[in-house]
Design a protein around this motif. Sequence first.
Motif: not given
Length: 339
Positions: A168, A170-172, A174, A177-179, A301, A303
């Motif tokens: 994912d 999105r929202e790197p 965050n 959970k920002g990857w 994350t 992710n």
Amino acid sequence: MVLNLMFIASSLHSPSPCTLFSSHKLCWSSFKTISKQSHAFLHRNPSLQRHLSLGSKRVLPSVCFFNTEDKSDSKESGWPILRRWEVPWEWQTVSLTSLACGFGFVLAGLTEAIALPYLGIKPDVLSLDDKAEILLLDQSITTAVVLGIIYSVANTFQPLPEDFFKYDLREPFNLQKGWLLWAGVGLAGAILAISLTGVAVSFFNGETPQRETDALVRLLPLIGSSNLSTACLVGITGVLAPLLEETVFRGFFMTSLTKWVPTPVAVVISAALFALAHLTPGEFPQLFVLGTALGFSYAQTHNLLTPITIHSFWNSGVILLLTFLQLQGYDIRELLQAT
């Protein structure tokens, strides 16, 4: 207490009593009837209504238990890094799939080795650029075969939970959970931990382990030989290898283990298997530390882009650094042996 008595009384006079199902849910029609009678009763007794309104938060939950499932499991923990995955398969699937991945890895290499002579290709007389291209092709085939096995097995358990094999973008950044954010944290932690591990290993062993069988040492002739060779090596080590290894070791194996053991234990076990799979005993401590950093970053994350990014920057960074040193005239074989 009053509402419980009302429930008993209304049940005795109701023409169609509520039947209790196995899931402990009350009959909806009877519930509506009881609710209407309760409202009428409370309307005729305003003092009782005021009394119940003050303690409604304590009384009302005991009226009807629509779902008595226990939510205290660690999967609902407030710490994301401790949260488990909802694994839909059993240990037999994990074992057989792992064996199939290993068999697919070996079979892909053997098939290529057998096919090359039939295609008129002699590896001994190839140029360095040609060897780099064949290595890239070999890694591409291996990645496709092993990932095909993983996803074919997982496809039989559709629909999977949304955090399985998640890539994912999105929202790197965050905070939770920002990857990309946690990839940076994991990479910095891995570099520091691996450096300290190397110092500790050298201190206790007193000698530098031999690295003549390491994959990196075997790639030394290709490093810095040409732009094409460098591009192929970066594609192998910075793209294909991280995608393959993180999907297998973290995306499948580590997540599967969380069905039976806590997430930190699953991280450690998968890190040990990750280090063993590289078949370089002298580098086991550093690879184990790297695998642990990859596992915890993924656990944070859920992710796969997080450990893939760390793995990619680590591998490609090593290749690009060695290429730079090679072009500057350093003996990178000697540098590797020394470090």
